[in-house]
Write a protein that holds these residues in place. Sequence first.
Motif, PDB file in Angstrom:
ATOM      1  N   VAL A  65       0.671  -1.334  -0.058  1.00 48.88           N
ATOM      2  CA  VAL A  65      -0.121  -0.197   0.055  1.00 48.88           C
ATOM      3  C   VAL A  65       0.929   1.217   0.094  1.00 48.88           C
ATOM      4  O   VAL A  65       2.107   1.155   0.551  1.00 48.88           O
ATOM      5  CB  VAL A  65      -0.870   0.141   1.388  1.00 48.88           C
ATOM      6  CG1 VAL A  65      -2.173  -0.920   1.105  1.00 48.88           C
ATOM      7  CG2 VAL A  65      -0.139  -0.210   2.424  1.00 48.88           C
ATOM      8  N   SER A  66       0.218   2.414  -0.582  1.00 52.62           N
ATOM      9  CA  SER A  66       0.994   3.592  -0.460  1.00 52.62           C
ATOM     10  C   SER A  66       0.808   4.423   0.857  1.00 52.62           C
ATOM     11  O   SER A  66      -0.310   3.946   1.547  1.00 52.62           O
ATOM     12  CB  SER A  66       0.795   4.444  -1.696  1.00 52.62           C
ATOM     13  OG  SER A  66      -1.071   4.780  -1.468  1.00 52.62           O
ATOM     14  N   ALA A  67       1.498   5.372   1.156  1.00 49.91           N
ATOM     15  CA  ALA A  67       1.213   6.044   2.430  1.00 49.91           C
ATOM     16  C   ALA A  67      -0.069   6.608   2.545  1.00 49.91           C
ATOM     17  O   ALA A  67      -0.790   6.656   3.352  1.00 49.91           O
ATOM     18  CB  ALA A  67       2.387   7.121   2.606  1.00 49.91           C
ATOM     19  N   THR A  68      -0.188   7.230   0.999  1.00 49.29           N
ATOM     20  CA  THR A  68      -1.544   7.835   1.324  1.00 49.29           C
ATOM     21  C   THR A  68      -2.770   7.044   1.440  1.00 49.29           C
ATOM     22  O   THR A  68      -3.699   7.147   2.072  1.00 49.29           O
ATOM     23  CB  THR A  68      -1.775   8.589  -0.205  1.00 49.29           C
ATOM     24  OG1 THR A  68      -1.302   7.949  -1.106  1.00 49.29           O
ATOM     25  CG2 THR A  68      -0.931   9.926  -0.284  1.00 49.29           C
ATOM     26  N   ALA A  69      -2.778   5.925   0.604  1.00 47.72           N
ATOM     27  CA  ALA A  69      -3.621   4.689   0.775  1.00 47.72           C
ATOM     28  C   ALA A  69      -3.931   4.566   2.322  1.00 47.72           C
ATOM     29  O   ALA A  69      -4.986   4.296   2.768  1.00 47.72           O
ATOM     30  CB  ALA A  69      -3.612   3.541   0.077  1.00 47.72           C
ATOM     31  N   LEU A  70      -2.853   4.348   3.118  1.00 44.66           N
ATOM     32  CA  LEU A  70      -3.091   3.808   4.346  1.00 44.66           C
ATOM     33  C   LEU A  70      -3.448   4.901   5.285  1.00 44.66           C
ATOM     34  O   LEU A  70      -4.066   4.498   6.032  1.00 44.66           O
ATOM     35  CB  LEU A  70      -1.457   3.661   5.010  1.00 44.66           C
ATOM     36  CG  LEU A  70      -1.393   2.574   5.978  1.00 44.66           C
ATOM     37  CD1 LEU A  70      -1.884   1.261   5.494  1.00 44.66           C
ATOM     38  CD2 LEU A  70       0.004   2.528   6.395  1.00 44.66           C
TER      39      LEU A  70
END
Lengths: 138, 138
Positions: free
Chosen positions: B31-36
């Motif tokens: 997962v990407s930081a933004t998604a997290l």
Amino acid sequence: MTDSAQPPRERRRTVQKEAVRRALVQSPGFVSATALHRRLQQQGSRVGLATVYRQLTVLAETGLADTVTAPEGQLYRACAPTHGHHHHLICEDCGRAVEIAPPSEEWIEEAARRHGYTLTRHVVEVFGRCAECGAERA
Amino acid sequence: MTDSAQPPRERRRTVQKEAVRRALVQSPGFVSATALHRRLQQQGSRVGLATVYRQLTVLAETGLADTVTAPEGQLYRACAPTHGHHHHLICEDCGRAVEIAPPSEEWIEEAARRHGYTLTRHVVEVFGRCAECGAERA
DNA sequence: CTTTTTGCAAAACATTTGCATGTAA
DNA sequence: TTACATGCAAATGTTTTGCAAAAAG
């Protein structure tokens, strides 16, 4: 994508297209679009950054450039159209890249098959510091 | 490594640190930081995006998270601290990732040595479409 | 109390896009 | 002439950073 037959993009020959290509070839290792743009400016070519990006994309699609995704962005490198894909050993300092060939890539297909995956692409990027840069390492 | 004794960064235990860690573990693939961050918000945790980035970085440094560089940014995944580093077969559709082990990585060291490079890191990313996503492929 | 960690917003970058204007064909 | 290509600037999107306030130890 539903395989929509894309209108065979016309490729017009332009100065900047050539300039980008030449600059890319002149660059030793992998370079970022911005770096290439900077180089072009220094050489006097007044090519827009957007164009550099656009051309680099085209070059990569055409197979005239190799590209790897690094944390600092997409990196490109001139590449003979016949080469196909290969892997690199990249210097984190100067960007100099050496081509390396894995003994075999069968294990990749093997692994994919075993897990029921359909392969689309794979990347092997090995980063390090080349002899030259390593010596002067602080 | 020049073994420069870095001031042993103090690690204070905080709620958001835990939250980020938990959210990461809950996430199936990379997962990407933004998604997290989005996920955390949905769960009610009011963790700042910057903190998510900071923690993810720490987790990766600590070896508690695996990370790969994708064109859309840095992706993270929970990872047992004992694991060391390993490679993945990643589904381009759903992000599901399977661990794969190359038969040997000696050739990498070999290649590095041959070219006078000092290894710092290497990444093997294999992308494809998993059985599940592949079936429903349009 | 002292030092780290957080949050927020601004800053930095990388990359893309809209659009009027050049320009190859 | 007529598309396509370019340049520029604005828009996006990601990741980092400065700093005051909150929290940990």
